[in-house]
Design an enzyme around this catalytic site. Structure first.
Site, PDB file in Angstrom:
ATOM      1  N   ASN A   1       0.826  -1.205   0.000  1.00  0.00           N
ATOM      2  CA  ASN A   1       0.000   0.000   0.000  1.00  0.00           C
ATOM      3  C   ASN A   1       0.864   1.259   0.000  1.00  0.00           C
ATOM      4  O   ASN A   1       0.544   2.247  -0.656  1.00  0.00           O
ATOM      5  CB  ASN A   1      -0.951  -0.001   1.199  1.00  0.00           C
ATOM      6  CG  ASN A   1      -2.223  -0.770   0.913  1.00  0.00           C
ATOM      7  OD1 ASN A   1      -3.007  -0.368   0.068  1.00  0.00           O
ATOM      8  ND2 ASN A   1      -2.398  -1.877   1.577  1.00  0.00           N
TER       9      ASN A   1
ATOM     10  N   ASP B   1     -10.624   0.792  13.675  1.00  0.00           N
ATOM     11  CA  ASP B   1     -11.501   0.638  12.508  1.00  0.00           C
ATOM     12  C   ASP B   1     -12.868   1.292  12.651  1.00  0.00           C
ATOM     13  O   ASP B   1     -13.834   0.866  12.011  1.00  0.00           O
ATOM     14  CB  ASP B   1     -11.722  -0.857  12.204  1.00  0.00           C
ATOM     15  CG  ASP B   1     -10.423  -1.616  12.010  1.00  0.00           C
ATOM     16  OD1 ASP B   1     -10.370  -2.812  12.354  1.00  0.00           O
ATOM     17  OD2 ASP B   1      -9.457  -0.986  11.534  1.00  0.00           O
TER      18      ASP B   1
ATOM     19  N   HIS C   1      -8.515  -0.507   5.564  1.00  0.00           N
ATOM     20  CA  HIS C   1      -8.906  -1.797   6.160  1.00  0.00           C
ATOM     21  C   HIS C   1      -9.408  -2.711   5.047  1.00  0.00           C
ATOM     22  O   HIS C   1     -10.214  -2.281   4.216  1.00  0.00           O
ATOM     23  CB  HIS C   1     -10.007  -1.595   7.194  1.00  0.00           C
ATOM     24  CG  HIS C   1     -10.369  -2.861   7.906  1.00  0.00           C
ATOM     25  ND1 HIS C   1      -9.592  -3.410   8.894  1.00  0.00           N
ATOM     26  CD2 HIS C   1     -11.422  -3.698   7.743  1.00  0.00           C
ATOM     27  CE1 HIS C   1     -10.148  -4.533   9.319  1.00  0.00           C
ATOM     28  NE2 HIS C   1     -11.254  -4.734   8.626  1.00  0.00           N
TER      29      HIS C   1
ATOM     30  N   ASN D   1      -6.587   5.368   7.626  1.00  0.00           N
ATOM     31  CA  ASN D   1      -6.234   3.944   7.664  1.00  0.00           C
ATOM     32  C   ASN D   1      -6.960   3.236   6.530  1.00  0.00           C
ATOM     33  O   ASN D   1      -8.047   3.660   6.129  1.00  0.00           O
ATOM     34  CB  ASN D   1      -6.650   3.330   9.006  1.00  0.00           C
ATOM     35  CG  ASN D   1      -6.301   1.847   9.075  1.00  0.00           C
ATOM     36  OD1 ASN D   1      -5.207   1.431   8.690  1.00  0.00           O
ATOM     37  ND2 ASN D   1      -7.267   1.038   9.518  1.00  0.00           N
TER      38      ASN D   1
HETATM   39  C1  GRF Z   1      -3.349  -5.154   3.449  1.00  0.00           C
HETATM   40  O1  GRF Z   1      -4.447  -5.936   3.096  1.00  0.00           O
HETATM   41  C2  GRF Z   1      -3.795  -4.146   4.455  1.00  0.00           C
HETATM   42  O2  GRF Z   1      -5.129  -3.712   4.326  1.00  0.00           O
HETATM   43  C3  GRF Z   1      -3.667  -4.948   5.689  1.00  0.00           C
HETATM   44  O3  GRF Z   1      -2.421  -5.611   5.563  1.00  0.00           O
HETATM   45  C4  GRF Z   1      -2.300  -5.978   4.190  1.00  0.00           C
HETATM   46  C5  GRF Z   1      -0.858  -5.797   3.742  1.00  0.00           C
HETATM   47  O4  GRF Z   1      -0.603  -4.523   3.460  1.00  0.00           O
HETATM   48  N1  GRF Z   1      -3.755  -4.164   6.894  1.00  0.00           N
HETATM   49  P1  GRF Z   1       0.807  -4.017   2.810  1.00  0.00           P
HETATM   50  O5  GRF Z   1       1.148  -4.843   1.631  1.00  0.00           O
HETATM   51  O6  GRF Z   1       1.836  -4.142   3.899  1.00  0.00           O
HETATM   52  O7  GRF Z   1       0.532  -2.598   2.453  1.00  0.00           O
END
Ligand code: GRF
Length: 211
Positions: free
Chosen positions: A16, A152, A111, A109
């Site tokens: 992300n 959340d 989720h 955030n």
């Molecule tokens: C994602 O699905 C995020 O929503 C969750 O952890 C997963 C991994 O996220 N909290 P990332 O690849 O570390 O951004």
């Protein structure tokens, strides 16, 4: 107040974070990622951030949770870098009240489910997708929300649903949702930066673009 500088908090792989960085490079949003913080020295998100030339730091014990005694250090680190907006991206710690109030309305955030369903303490990563699968849901999705003192629960800024196939297992559900996450998170930052949101009865309502 025009927001310009973004810090990302990540505990894991950082996909992300990468999506937010690429979103800025492509002009999807205008918040320049300048810093990444993790609660784990081994988080590969840190490596991605260093490769991109960002400031990085690791803050662990004593900095997170409702009783955090060292949250002031994190706040100082953010202020020293003139951070306007904080994006939690796969960050698994509870943000202490001091930080939430210092960044109220500008801490987000993501989720991996359609809140308020499948959210709250213990609902993160694969636990979410297993619960969605066990419930036999035919759709899932992702939610970007403002962070408040509870897990959340903050005002929702942007959501996107994704159809699931009957044969999808938790891993397939996670992959479909992650693709949606990478698409909506940069868009939510774009809306937050300009023209923003107003809070009406605890709901985040997009402001009209300045004509
Ligand atoms: C994602 O699905 C995020 O929503 C969750 O952890 C997963 C991994 O996220 N909290 P990332 O690849 O570390 O951004």
């Amino acid at each position: 107040m025009s927001f310009r500088r973004l810090a990302v908090f990540a505990s894991g792989g950082g996909s992300n974070f990468q999506a937010l960085l690429e979103g800025w490079r492509k002009g999807v949003h205008t918040l320049e990622p300048v810093a990444l913080l993790s609660d784990r020295a081994g988080a590969s998100a840190l490596e991605k951030a260093r490769t991109a030339g960002l400031d990085t730091a690791v803050y662990g014990r004593g900095c997170w949770g409702p009783e955090a005694s060292r949250s002031g250090e994190v706040l100082e680190w953010l202020r020293a870098r003139d951070v306007d907006v904080v994006a939690l991206a796969g960050f698994l710690r509870r943000v202490p009240p001091e930080l939430v109030s210092a960044f109220r309305g500008r801490m987000l955030n993501i989720h991996p489910a359609l809140l308020p369903s499948f959210g709250g303490p213990g609902m993160y990563g694969h636990f979410v997708h297993e619960a969605v699968w066990r419930a036999g849901c035919r759709v899932s999705g992702a939610t970007v929300h403002l962070v408040d003192e509870a897990y959340d629960r903050g005002p929702i800024l942007l959501q996107r649903a994704v159809d699931l196939e009957p044969e999808d297992g938790p891993a397939e559900i996670a992959a479909r949702v992650l693709a949606v996450e990478h698409e909506i998170y940069p868009r939510a930052l774009a809306q937050l930066a300009d023209p923003g949101f107003t809070l009406q009865d605890g709901r985040a309502v997009p402001c009209r673009a300045h004509t």
